[in-house]
Design an enzyme around this catalytic site. Structure first.
Site, PDB file in Angstrom:
ATOM      1  N   ARG A  28       0.826  -1.215   0.000  1.00 56.37           N
ATOM      2  CA  ARG A  28       0.000   0.000   0.000  1.00 56.37           C
ATOM      3  C   ARG A  28       0.858   1.263   0.000  1.00 56.37           C
ATOM      4  O   ARG A  28       0.517   2.252  -0.653  1.00 56.37           O
ATOM      5  CB  ARG A  28      -0.966  -0.035   1.174  1.00 56.37           C
ATOM      6  CG  ARG A  28      -2.009  -1.129   0.949  1.00 56.37           C
ATOM      7  CD  ARG A  28      -3.248  -0.954   1.745  1.00 56.37           C
ATOM      8  NE  ARG A  28      -4.250  -1.914   1.279  1.00 56.37           N
ATOM      9  CZ  ARG A  28      -5.287  -2.309   1.975  1.00 56.37           C
ATOM     10  NH1 ARG A  28      -5.503  -1.818   3.190  1.00 56.37           N
ATOM     11  NH2 ARG A  28      -6.150  -3.166   1.470  1.00 56.37           N
ATOM     12  N   ASP A 131      12.817 -15.777  15.434  1.00 55.18           N
ATOM     13  CA  ASP A 131      14.018 -15.969  16.256  1.00 55.18           C
ATOM     14  C   ASP A 131      14.564 -14.684  16.878  1.00 55.18           C
ATOM     15  O   ASP A 131      15.338 -14.745  17.835  1.00 55.18           O
ATOM     16  CB  ASP A 131      15.147 -16.594  15.413  1.00 55.18           C
ATOM     17  CG  ASP A 131      14.825 -17.999  14.959  1.00 55.18           C
ATOM     18  OD1 ASP A 131      13.865 -18.591  15.489  1.00 55.18           O
ATOM     19  OD2 ASP A 131      15.530 -18.516  14.072  1.00 55.18           O
ATOM     20  N   ASN A 218       8.067 -28.262  44.165  1.00 57.25           N
ATOM     21  CA  ASN A 218       7.717 -29.629  43.809  1.00 57.25           C
ATOM     22  C   ASN A 218       7.802 -29.885  42.313  1.00 57.25           C
ATOM     23  O   ASN A 218       7.799 -31.026  41.867  1.00 57.25           O
ATOM     24  CB  ASN A 218       6.293 -29.945  44.283  1.00 57.25           C
ATOM     25  CG  ASN A 218       6.238 -29.977  45.785  1.00 57.25           C
ATOM     26  OD1 ASN A 218       7.196 -30.379  46.426  1.00 57.25           O
ATOM     27  ND2 ASN A 218       5.133 -29.523  46.345  1.00 57.25           N
ATOM     28  N   GLU A 226      16.104 -25.321  20.887  1.00 59.61           N
ATOM     29  CA  GLU A 226      16.209 -26.566  20.111  1.00 59.61           C
ATOM     30  C   GLU A 226      17.676 -26.940  19.858  1.00 59.61           C
ATOM     31  O   GLU A 226      18.554 -26.091  19.974  1.00 59.61           O
ATOM     32  CB  GLU A 226      15.442 -26.445  18.790  1.00 59.61           C
ATOM     33  CG  GLU A 226      16.025 -25.414  17.867  1.00 59.61           C
ATOM     34  CD  GLU A 226      15.166 -25.153  16.639  1.00 59.61           C
ATOM     35  OE1 GLU A 226      14.582 -26.101  16.106  1.00 59.61           O
ATOM     36  OE2 GLU A 226      15.089 -23.994  16.228  1.00 59.61           O
TER      37      GLU A 226
HETATM   38  O1  F6P Z   1      14.235 -19.393  11.547  1.00 55.73           O
HETATM   39  C1  F6P Z   1      12.975 -19.706  12.025  1.00 55.73           C
HETATM   40  C2  F6P Z   1      12.921 -21.142  12.494  1.00 55.73           C
HETATM   41  O2  F6P Z   1      11.624 -21.392  12.970  1.00 55.73           O
HETATM   42  C3  F6P Z   1      13.975 -21.546  13.526  1.00 55.73           C
HETATM   43  O3  F6P Z   1      13.653 -21.170  14.834  1.00 55.73           O
HETATM   44  C4  F6P Z   1      14.031 -23.035  13.325  1.00 55.73           C
HETATM   45  O4  F6P Z   1      15.294 -23.540  13.722  1.00 55.73           O
HETATM   46  C5  F6P Z   1      13.821 -23.201  11.859  1.00 55.73           C
HETATM   47  O5  F6P Z   1      13.155 -22.023  11.413  1.00 55.73           O
HETATM   48  C6  F6P Z   1      13.001 -24.407  11.459  1.00 55.73           C
HETATM   49  O6  F6P Z   1      12.923 -24.445  10.083  1.00 55.73           O
HETATM   50  P1  F6P Z   1      11.959 -25.389   9.242  1.00 55.73           P
HETATM   51  O7  F6P Z   1      10.558 -24.899   9.388  1.00 55.73           O
HETATM   52  O8  F6P Z   1      12.455 -25.251   7.850  1.00 55.73           O
HETATM   53  O9  F6P Z   1      12.108 -26.758   9.803  1.00 55.73           O
END
Ligand code: F6P
Length: 328
Positions: A28, A131, A218, A226
């Site tokens: 836009r 991220d 507890n 990850e």
């Molecule tokens: O960069 C974004 C992200 O979600 C990361 O946090 C993650 O490591 C990666 O992409 C996962 O990628 P895909 O969806 O290709 O498995």
């Protein structure tokens, strides 16, 4: 300098909530400036194959509230090659596109930089990734939504953790960046966060255990980024270690996975995306090129793409301290 008459826009890499709000804003604002806009589908892959169509203001109607990306996204292997980028450039020329706006994360903006280095193309980057790992901007489009999604999930997991006196390792996204893990841990009142930035010789799990998990509580929740590209880390790894070293604990793992990337963008992400999208067109009008538009202290900033992708964005040690102090 050649006057801009036509721009292309694409989303690349992992989708993030708010990308549609950014597409809408760029479209836009460009039309408002009297320019033509081409929506390019499937990121660089679509650019290489000429998958694009002219966008009108209506093309982006009713999209601001939708997660994902109406332009679709992809991780293109072809674009990583010189030949792939030549094809991409040829398609830009064929459609008389003077500038390309790329919404994406680190890899996507690096690709934009390569294209601009090898060909006479003006590129503007918008930080679009959950991220939050792009240097020079306080926040990226989608990060706030993902953070809220994680906190919502952890709140729910805590009900079971408390009811059953369990330790939960909750894995969140962010292979190389711990912003989601660190800040969701603070917001959800978790006991610890295990993040990639803190990969020192000090074992973060040992630290957590050493601080006395379950001495006064507890149940515990540990948020874990990850696993790394080399396969190390991740919630399963830490859970297994605790099971082996401390068999008295009742341990469970939840991997949140891609549900973190979906859903309606928060108001914060919609506003951020709208501001950055309009600023991208302002930047082009000013003759800026090869920059990422970001936000610092609530002000729009231009960051050379080279800096945004090369420099590591650090986690503020203050955030690490806040979690440590509050998780006693
Ligand atoms: O960069 C974004 C992200 O979600 C990361 O946090 C993650 O490591 C990666 O992409 C996962 O990628 P895909 O969806 O290709 O498995």
């Amino acid at each position: 300098m050649k006057e801009i008459q036509s721009i292309g826009i694409l989303t690349s890499g992992g989708d993030s909530p708010g990308m549609n709000a950014a597409i809408r804003a760029v479209t836009r604002a460009a039309i408002f400036a009297g320019w033509k806009v081409y929506g390019i589908y499937r990121g660089y892959e679509g650019l290489i194959h000429g998958e694009m169509k002219e966008f009108t203001s209506e093309s982006v109607s009713n999209t601001i509230q939708r997660g994902g990306t109406i332009l679709k996204s992809a991780r293109s292997d072809d674009f990583l090659t010189v030949e792939g980028r030549v094809k991409a450039y040829e398609n830009l020329r064929k459609h008389h596109i003077d500038a390309l706006v790329v919404i994406g994360g680190n890899g996507s903006l690096s690709g934009a930089q390569d294209l601009a280095r090898e060909h006479d193309v003006t590129v503007i980057g918008l930080p679009g990734t959950i991220d939050n790992d792009l240097y020079g901007t306080d926040s990226t489009i989608g990060y706030d939504t993902a953070l809220n999604t994680i906190v919502d999930c952890v709140d729910k997991i805590r009900d079971t953790a408390t009811s059953h006196d369990r330790i939960f390792f909750v894995e969140v996204m962010g292979r190389d960046a711990g912003f989601l893990a660190q800040n969701s841990a603070i917001a959800a009142g978790a006991e610890a966060a295990i993040i990639p930035e803190d990969r020192t010789d000090i074992d973060q799990l040992a630290q957590f255990i050493g601080r006395g998990i379950r001495k006064s509580k507890n149940s515990s929740i540990v948020i874990v980024s990850e696993s790394h590209k080399d396969g190390t880390g991740g919630a399963l790894h830490y859970a297994e270690r605790v099971r082996t070293e401390y068999p008295e604990f009742d341990v469970r793992v939840t991997i949140l996975g891609h549900l973190q990337r979906g859903g309606r963008p928060t108001a914060y992400d919609r506003i951020l995306a709208s501001r950055l999208g309009v600023a991208a067109i302002e930047a082009l009008k000013e003759g800026q090129r090869n920059i990422m538009v970001g936000v610092k202290n609530d002000q729009i900033v231009y960051v050379p793409i080279a800096r945004a992708v090369k420099i590591d964005k650090p986690i503020d040690p203050e955030l690490i301290n806040v979690l440590t102090v509050l998780s006693i």
